[in-house]
Design an enzyme around this catalytic site. Structure first.
Site, PDB file in Angstrom:
ATOM      1  N   SER A 134       0.834  -1.255   0.103  1.00  0.00           N
ATOM      2  CA  SER A 134       0.155   0.103  -0.020  1.00  0.00           C
ATOM      3  C   SER A 134       0.773   1.082  -0.014  1.00  0.00           C
ATOM      4  CB  SER A 134      -0.984  -0.083   1.309  1.00  0.00           C
ATOM      5  OG  SER A 134      -1.673   1.347   1.272  1.00  0.00           O
ATOM      6  N   LYS A 206      -4.327  -6.566   3.559  1.00  0.00           N
ATOM      7  CA  LYS A 206      -4.392  -5.517   2.711  1.00  0.00           C
ATOM      8  C   LYS A 206      -5.969  -5.219   2.328  1.00  0.00           C
ATOM      9  CE  LYS A 206      -3.128  -2.345  -0.225  1.00  0.00           C
ATOM     10  NZ  LYS A 206      -3.930  -2.072  -1.316  1.00  0.00           N
ATOM     11  N   HIS A 209      -7.401  -3.102   4.911  1.00  0.00           N
ATOM     12  CA  HIS A 209      -6.974  -1.690   4.687  1.00  0.00           C
ATOM     13  C   HIS A 209      -7.779  -1.185   3.678  1.00  0.00           C
ATOM     14  CE1 HIS A 209      -4.504   0.911   2.427  1.00  0.00           C
ATOM     15  NE2 HIS A 209      -3.979   1.270   3.638  1.00  0.00           N
ATOM     16  N   ASN A 210      -8.036  -1.711   2.637  1.00  0.00           N
ATOM     17  CA  ASN A 210      -8.775  -0.844   1.569  1.00  0.00           C
ATOM     18  C   ASN A 210     -10.169  -0.724   2.084  1.00  0.00           C
ATOM     19  OD1 ASN A 210      -6.365  -1.364   0.275  1.00  0.00           O
ATOM     20  ND2 ASN A 210      -7.340  -1.719  -1.704  1.00  0.00           N
ATOM     21  N   GLU A 213      -9.846   2.192   4.118  1.00  0.00           N
ATOM     22  CA  GLU A 213      -9.597   3.356   3.108  1.00  0.00           C
ATOM     23  C   GLU A 213     -10.875   3.753   2.669  1.00  0.00           C
ATOM     24  OE1 GLU A 213      -6.262   2.678   0.178  1.00  0.00           O
ATOM     25  OE2 GLU A 213      -7.866   3.182  -1.329  1.00  0.00           O
TER      26      GLU A 213
HETATM   27  C1  6PG Z   1      -3.130   1.508  -1.555  1.00  0.00           C
HETATM   28  C2  6PG Z   1      -4.644   1.602  -2.484  1.00  0.00           C
HETATM   29  C3  6PG Z   1      -4.500   0.839  -3.573  1.00  0.00           C
HETATM   30  C4  6PG Z   1      -5.896   0.723  -4.403  1.00  0.00           C
HETATM   31  C5  6PG Z   1      -6.495   2.080  -4.647  1.00  0.00           C
HETATM   32  C6  6PG Z   1      -7.481   2.317  -5.624  1.00  0.00           C
HETATM   33  O1  6PG Z   1      -3.439   0.968  -0.484  1.00  0.00           O
HETATM   34  O2  6PG Z   1      -2.154   1.856  -2.248  1.00  0.00           O
HETATM   35  O3  6PG Z   1      -5.544   0.906  -1.567  1.00  0.00           O
HETATM   36  O4  6PG Z   1      -4.015  -0.592  -3.366  1.00  0.00           O
HETATM   37  O5  6PG Z   1      -5.744   0.193  -5.448  1.00  0.00           O
HETATM   38  O6  6PG Z   1      -6.584   2.937  -3.700  1.00  0.00           O
HETATM   39  O7  6PG Z   1      -8.622   1.502  -5.275  1.00  0.00           O
HETATM   40  P1  6PG Z   1     -10.036   1.675  -5.608  1.00  0.00           P
HETATM   41  O8  6PG Z   1      -9.851   2.033  -7.250  1.00  0.00           O
HETATM   42  O9  6PG Z   1     -10.812   0.302  -5.501  1.00  0.00           O
HETATM   43  O10 6PG Z   1     -10.622   2.913  -5.192  1.00  0.00           O
END
Ligand code: 6PG
Length: 502
Positions: A134, A206, A209-210, A213
């Site tokens: 990430s 991970k 984490h997303n 996010e």
């Molecule tokens: C990271 C991000 C990355 C992710 C983007 C886009 O941790 O660097 O999570 O892995 O691909 O944030 O995600 P979306 O296109 O689903 O918003």
């Protein structure tokens, strides 16, 4: 291009944005790295453009060359599009002569179920390892957060590289150590990586984490919307508020970039702010959906994570929304609150954020049971303190919470977070009420509050649901005055048959 002398420390396949930045980061730390890309010209240009890396970049035109360039056991990182491409590359590597002790690391955003399956599928031919990465482009280049999962023996070979290239935090403060530059990586500090567990553990973490996010971003957008609509301030003025917030407990990468985004003028219309020229339709690649689906399948209430995914889905219904906006009545227009509401919105954002993280960690707790993992939540919070998209000062507090009690059932129960919510909840409730009154959609704020209120309820109305289930389907129910696990059923009266009066 390869010098064909076996001796490179690591190989990397896939020189798109993440791959090339990670390769340079690895080379910056003095590792000799062999690189391959399906389109050979991309590899050649990459090597030519970067002649002076501290570690050597060895360009390989074929997979045979790549395999020949690596010392044994070979470590090859693949950064290709998640999905079928991963297997295609691994099969090609096997055909090119990869051996049983060699380690292939899938560093893409792969689904953890695929990683579990692939580890088994390739078990007698090579060691398949999964690692979440990430931090986007800059993270990959100067220090990402790395979430590795696979067999512990393989980790021994990967650890020196992973620990070198990961972001670093200050041991005293838990704050990221800034300052990496090309050829001059940060040395010292605690690396934002740690072995998380076998098979899919790294990719699962991970994914969570997303999911987090997604909620973080949704909550910030809702705060922005409330601020804008309740105070009438311009994006430029709101940028200053977010900058101020970044000096509070909300201090985080996402708040920091929000301030920068809001301050940005539109290059096409310099008198306007760019944010006002961007279409309100959010994209997504699937990791948020996977997180919500995993929560649903395990019955874990990660409702704010799911709401954040649904909010992107709602945003995508642009044409329907435009048409509905003309037909569906809003509440009567209310007066703007002016600046008085700003601090309340900040509290609401912080309280909601605590709930979102509580949900993410609760989900990982359940995943441990489901997949027989032994995730260390203090370690996970620790490696999210730097490098990744959700990096934040607040993650030090989560790290400390799990250091105080490794078996903490829910983050909301930690004394620090209890105190924070006690201090912010009145404002949080006021903000949610105001949004409801004024017809402003704040699904993540509302669902986080509902999560908090449901979680702190000793009694929920699920008794009525159980009665209804028993009524129409004889699904049985437990009683409050009988031991758990003892189930009851009664013959409910038929509502269509006249009842005798009692
Ligand atoms: C990271 C991000 C990355 C992710 C983007 C886009 O941790 O660097 O999570 O892995 O691909 O944030 O995600 P979306 O296109 O689903 O918003």
């Amino acid at each position: 291009m390869s010098d064909n002398i076996p001796g490179a420390d690591v190989g990397l396949i896939g020189l798109a944005v993440m791959g090339r930045n990670l390769a340079l980061n690895i080379a910056d730390h003095g590792f000799k790295i062999a690189v391959f890309n399906r389109t050979t010209s991309v590899m050649r240009e990459f090597v030519v453009e970067n002649p002076d890396t501290p570690g050597q970049l060895i360009g390989c035109a074929t997979l045979n060359e790549l395999i020949g360039a690596l010392r044994k056991p070979r470590v090859i990182i693949i950064l290709v599009k998640a999905g079928a491409a991963v297997e295609t590359v691994v099969d090609q590597l096997l055909a090119a002569g990869l051996e049983r002790d060699d380690i292939v690391v899938d560093a893409g955003n792969s689904n953890w179920n695929d990683t579990i399956r692939r580890e088994k599928q390739y078990a007698d031919r090579l060691k398949f390892f999964g690692s979440g990465v990430s931090g986007g482009e800059l993270g990959a280049r100067f220090g990402p957060s790395l979430m590795p999962g696979g067999d512990p023996e393989s980790w021994k070979h990967l650890a020196p590289i992973w620990e070198a290239v990961a972001a670093k935090v200050d041991p005293a403060t838990g704050r990221p150590i800034p300052g990496a530059a090309p050829g001059k990586p940060v040395r010292g500090g605690i690396p934002c990586t740690a072995y998380l567990g076998p098979n899919g553990a790294g990719h699962y973490v991970k994914m969570v984490h997303n999911g987090i996010e997604y909620v973080d971003m949704q909550l910030i957008s809702e705060a922005y919307d409330l601020l804008r609509r309740l105070t009438g301030l311009s994006p430029g003025e709101l940028a200053a508020i977010f900058l101020q917030w970044n000096r509070t407990e909300l201090d985080s990468y996402l708040i920091e970039i929000t301030a920068a985004v809001l301050a940005q003028r539109d290059p096409a219309r310099p008198r306007k702010f760019l944010v006002d020229g961007i279409l309100d339709v959010a994209g997504q690649k699937g990791t948020g959906q996977w997180t919500a689906a995993s929560a649903l399948s395990m019955g874990i209430p990660a409702n704010s994570i799911a709401e954040a995914v649904f909010a992107r889905g709602m945003s995508a219904l642009k044409e329907e929304r435009v048409s509905a906006a003309r037909k569906l009545k809003a509440p009567p227009a209310a007066k703007k609150t002016g600046r008085t509401g700003i601090e309340a919105i900040r509290h609401a954002l912080y309280c909601s954020k605590i709930c979102a993280y509580a949900q993410g960690f609760q989900l990982m707790r359940q995943a441990c049971r489901q997949y027989n993992w032994n995730l260390d939540f203090g370690t996970i919070a620790g490696i999210w303190r730097g490098g990744c998209i959700i990096r934040a000062r607040f993650l030090q507090k989560i790290t400390e919470a799990y250091q105080r009690d490794a078996n903490l059932v829910n983050l909301l129960l930690d004394p620090y977070f209890r105190k924070q919510i006690r201090a912010g909840q009145e404002s949080w409730r006021r903000v949610v009420m105001l949004a409801a009154q004024q017809g402003i959609a704040v699904p993540a704020f509302m669902s986080a509050l509902a999560y908090y209120d449901a979680y702190r309820s000793a009694v929920l109305p699920a008794n009525l649901i159980q009665a209804q289930r028993d009524y129409f389907g004889a699904h049985t129910y437990e009683r409050t005055d009988a031991p758990r696990g003892k189930f009851f059923h009664i013959d409910w009266p038929d509502p269509n048959r006249p009842q005798r009066e009692v």
